[in-house]
Write a protein that holds these residues in place. Structure first.
Motif, PDB file in Angstrom:
ATOM      1  N   TYR A 129      28.256  43.212  52.471  1.00  0.00           N
ATOM      2  CA  TYR A 129      27.925  44.633  51.721  1.00  0.00           C
ATOM      3  C   TYR A 129      27.356  45.558  52.620  1.00  0.00           C
ATOM      4  O   TYR A 129      27.753  46.738  52.615  1.00  0.00           O
ATOM      5  N   ASP A 130      26.700  45.131  53.798  1.00  0.00           N
ATOM      6  CA  ASP A 130      26.311  45.910  54.868  1.00  0.00           C
ATOM      7  C   ASP A 130      27.434  46.513  55.560  1.00  0.00           C
ATOM      8  O   ASP A 130      27.477  47.686  55.846  1.00  0.00           O
ATOM      9  N   THR A 131      28.522  45.878  55.860  1.00  0.00           N
ATOM     10  CA  THR A 131      29.850  46.175  56.618  1.00  0.00           C
ATOM     11  C   THR A 131      30.479  46.968  55.771  1.00  0.00           C
ATOM     12  O   THR A 131      31.147  47.862  56.302  1.00  0.00           O
ATOM     13  N   ASP A 132      30.728  46.618  54.475  1.00  0.00           N
ATOM     14  CA  ASP A 132      31.759  47.408  53.532  1.00  0.00           C
ATOM     15  C   ASP A 132      31.047  47.885  52.437  1.00  0.00           C
ATOM     16  O   ASP A 132      30.810  47.197  51.268  1.00  0.00           O
ATOM     17  N   ARG A 133      30.453  49.098  52.419  1.00  0.00           N
ATOM     18  CA  ARG A 133      29.808  49.630  51.272  1.00  0.00           C
ATOM     19  C   ARG A 133      30.470  49.803  50.038  1.00  0.00           C
ATOM     20  O   ARG A 133      29.893  50.174  49.126  1.00  0.00           O
ATOM     21  N   SER A 134      31.663  49.861  49.917  1.00  0.00           N
ATOM     22  CA  SER A 134      32.447  50.160  48.749  1.00  0.00           C
ATOM     23  C   SER A 134      32.486  48.744  48.131  1.00  0.00           C
ATOM     24  O   SER A 134      32.769  48.760  47.044  1.00  0.00           O
ATOM     25  N   SER A 135      32.141  47.853  48.660  1.00  0.00           N
ATOM     26  CA  SER A 135      31.514  46.365  48.302  1.00  0.00           C
ATOM     27  C   SER A 135      32.745  45.784  47.752  1.00  0.00           C
ATOM     28  O   SER A 135      32.706  44.696  46.964  1.00  0.00           O
ATOM     29  N   ARG A 136      34.197  46.277  47.652  1.00  0.00           N
ATOM     30  CA  ARG A 136      35.191  45.379  47.432  1.00  0.00           C
ATOM     31  C   ARG A 136      35.638  44.102  47.905  1.00  0.00           C
ATOM     32  O   ARG A 136      35.467  43.178  47.098  1.00  0.00           O
ATOM     33  N   THR A 137      34.755  43.852  49.146  1.00  0.00           N
ATOM     34  CA  THR A 137      34.947  42.721  50.098  1.00  0.00           C
ATOM     35  C   THR A 137      34.209  41.902  49.358  1.00  0.00           C
ATOM     36  O   THR A 137      34.226  40.598  49.160  1.00  0.00           O
ATOM     37  N   GLN A 138      32.741  42.273  49.270  1.00  0.00           N
ATOM     38  CA  GLN A 138      31.640  41.621  48.690  1.00  0.00           C
ATOM     39  C   GLN A 138      32.215  41.044  47.283  1.00  0.00           C
ATOM     40  O   GLN A 138      31.952  39.885  46.926  1.00  0.00           O
ATOM     41  N   LEU A 139      32.661  41.929  46.298  1.00  0.00           N
ATOM     42  CA  LEU A 139      33.095  41.689  45.212  1.00  0.00           C
ATOM     43  C   LEU A 139      34.098  40.570  45.016  1.00  0.00           C
ATOM     44  O   LEU A 139      34.208  39.585  44.374  1.00  0.00           O
ATOM     45  N   LEU A 140      34.908  40.502  45.890  1.00  0.00           N
ATOM     46  CA  LEU A 140      36.111  39.463  45.909  1.00  0.00           C
ATOM     47  C   LEU A 140      35.509  38.134  46.273  1.00  0.00           C
ATOM     48  O   LEU A 140      36.016  37.201  46.040  1.00  0.00           O
ATOM     49  N   SER A 141      34.855  38.191  47.465  1.00  0.00           N
ATOM     50  CA  SER A 141      34.055  36.792  47.984  1.00  0.00           C
ATOM     51  C   SER A 141      33.320  36.507  46.942  1.00  0.00           C
ATOM     52  O   SER A 141      33.058  35.531  46.764  1.00  0.00           O
ATOM     53  N   MET A 142      32.339  37.289  46.127  1.00  0.00           N
ATOM     54  CA  MET A 142      31.677  36.762  45.236  1.00  0.00           C
ATOM     55  C   MET A 142      32.657  36.013  44.108  1.00  0.00           C
ATOM     56  O   MET A 142      31.999  34.936  43.533  1.00  0.00           O
ATOM     57  N   VAL A 143      33.476  36.631  43.815  1.00  0.00           N
ATOM     58  CA  VAL A 143      34.496  36.143  42.665  1.00  0.00           C
ATOM     59  C   VAL A 143      35.053  34.559  43.164  1.00  0.00           C
ATOM     60  O   VAL A 143      35.008  33.653  42.455  1.00  0.00           O
ATOM     61  N   GLN A 144      35.111  34.700  44.464  1.00  0.00           N
ATOM     62  CA  GLN A 144      35.609  33.315  45.125  1.00  0.00           C
ATOM     63  C   GLN A 144      34.582  32.237  44.942  1.00  0.00           C
ATOM     64  O   GLN A 144      34.840  31.037  44.474  1.00  0.00           O
ATOM     65  N   LEU A 145      33.136  32.922  45.265  1.00  0.00           N
ATOM     66  CA  LEU A 145      32.061  32.034  45.240  1.00  0.00           C
ATOM     67  C   LEU A 145      31.804  31.461  44.096  1.00  0.00           C
ATOM     68  O   LEU A 145      31.676  30.258  43.542  1.00  0.00           O
ATOM     69  N   ILE A 146      31.941  32.254  43.206  1.00  0.00           N
ATOM     70  CA  ILE A 146      31.653  31.906  41.500  1.00  0.00           C
ATOM     71  C   ILE A 146      32.647  30.901  41.078  1.00  0.00           C
ATOM     72  O   ILE A 146      32.371  29.817  40.460  1.00  0.00           O
ATOM     73  N   GLU A 147      33.859  31.160  41.251  1.00  0.00           N
ATOM     74  CA  GLU A 147      34.960  30.220  40.923  1.00  0.00           C
ATOM     75  C   GLU A 147      34.656  28.861  41.681  1.00  0.00           C
ATOM     76  O   GLU A 147      34.783  27.841  40.938  1.00  0.00           O
ATOM     77  N   SER A 148      34.329  28.868  43.078  1.00  0.00           N
ATOM     78  CA  SER A 148      33.856  27.441  43.622  1.00  0.00           C
ATOM     79  C   SER A 148      32.873  26.728  43.062  1.00  0.00           C
ATOM     80  O   SER A 148      33.013  25.966  42.758  1.00  0.00           O
ATOM     81  N   LYS A 149      31.753  27.539  42.763  1.00  0.00           N
ATOM     82  CA  LYS A 149      30.672  27.035  42.057  1.00  0.00           C
ATOM     83  C   LYS A 149      30.739  26.520  40.581  1.00  0.00           C
ATOM     84  O   LYS A 149      30.317  25.593  40.298  1.00  0.00           O
ATOM     85  N   ARG A 150      31.768  27.316  39.827  1.00  0.00           N
ATOM     86  CA  ARG A 150      32.036  26.704  38.488  1.00  0.00           C
ATOM     87  C   ARG A 150      32.976  25.590  38.495  1.00  0.00           C
ATOM     88  O   ARG A 150      32.534  24.668  37.902  1.00  0.00           O
TER      89      ARG A 150
END
Length: 141
Positions: free
Chosen positions: A79-100
């Motif tokens: 998030y600090d690197t990519d303020r648009s947060s696109r990368t963060q959101l995509l990564s979060m989706v992958q982490l959520i899928e992995s946790k699920r």
């Protein structure tokens, strides 16, 4: 009623954050040591910004969802690197899928263990019934 903090950034002490989130000051200092929050200092006192408060809230939420501190830190760094947060959101989706998927596997494992425990309990109850037919529980010892 006018805001007592009008014109200046709202800050928090470690005790205020600890009380608000119902955690210990030691936990907050640990998250600081892990690089998740970074308060400023006035002498020995830590001064937490609104950003620190939000990060602390997100850290606690992430922990409840089963994310490791390393995963949470990675999201903050993105998030600090990519303020648009696109990368963060995509990564979060992958982490959520992995946790699920991990939770689904755990649920499956738990169901298997419960079935094994029920079967073992039935076998023990059957053995106890057989012992009862042979003269009581004194034969167990």
């Amino acid at each position: 009623m006018p805001d007592k903090h009008a014109g200046k950034e709202v800050t928090y002490s470690i005790s205020e954050l600890a009380q608000e989130f119902d955690i210990t000051a030691r936990t907050i200092r640990y998250y600081e040591d892990e690089g998740l929050i970074s308060p400023t200092r006035e002498g020995q006192n830590r001064i937490y910004s609104h950003k620190d408060k939000i990060r602390l809230k997100l850290t606690l939420r992430g922990k409840r969802l089963g994310f490791s501190l390393a995963e949470i830190r990675e999201l903050f760094d993105m998030y600090d690197t990519d303020r648009s947060s696109r990368t963060q959101l995509l990564s979060m989706v992958q982490l959520i899928e992995s946790k699920r998927e991990a939770l689904r596997q755990q649920a499956e494992d738990i169901q298997m263990v419960l079935a094994e425990l029920e079967a073992a309990e039935r076998r023990c109850a059957g053995a106890l019934d057989n012992l009862g037919d042979q003269g009581g529980l004194s034969q167990l010892g």
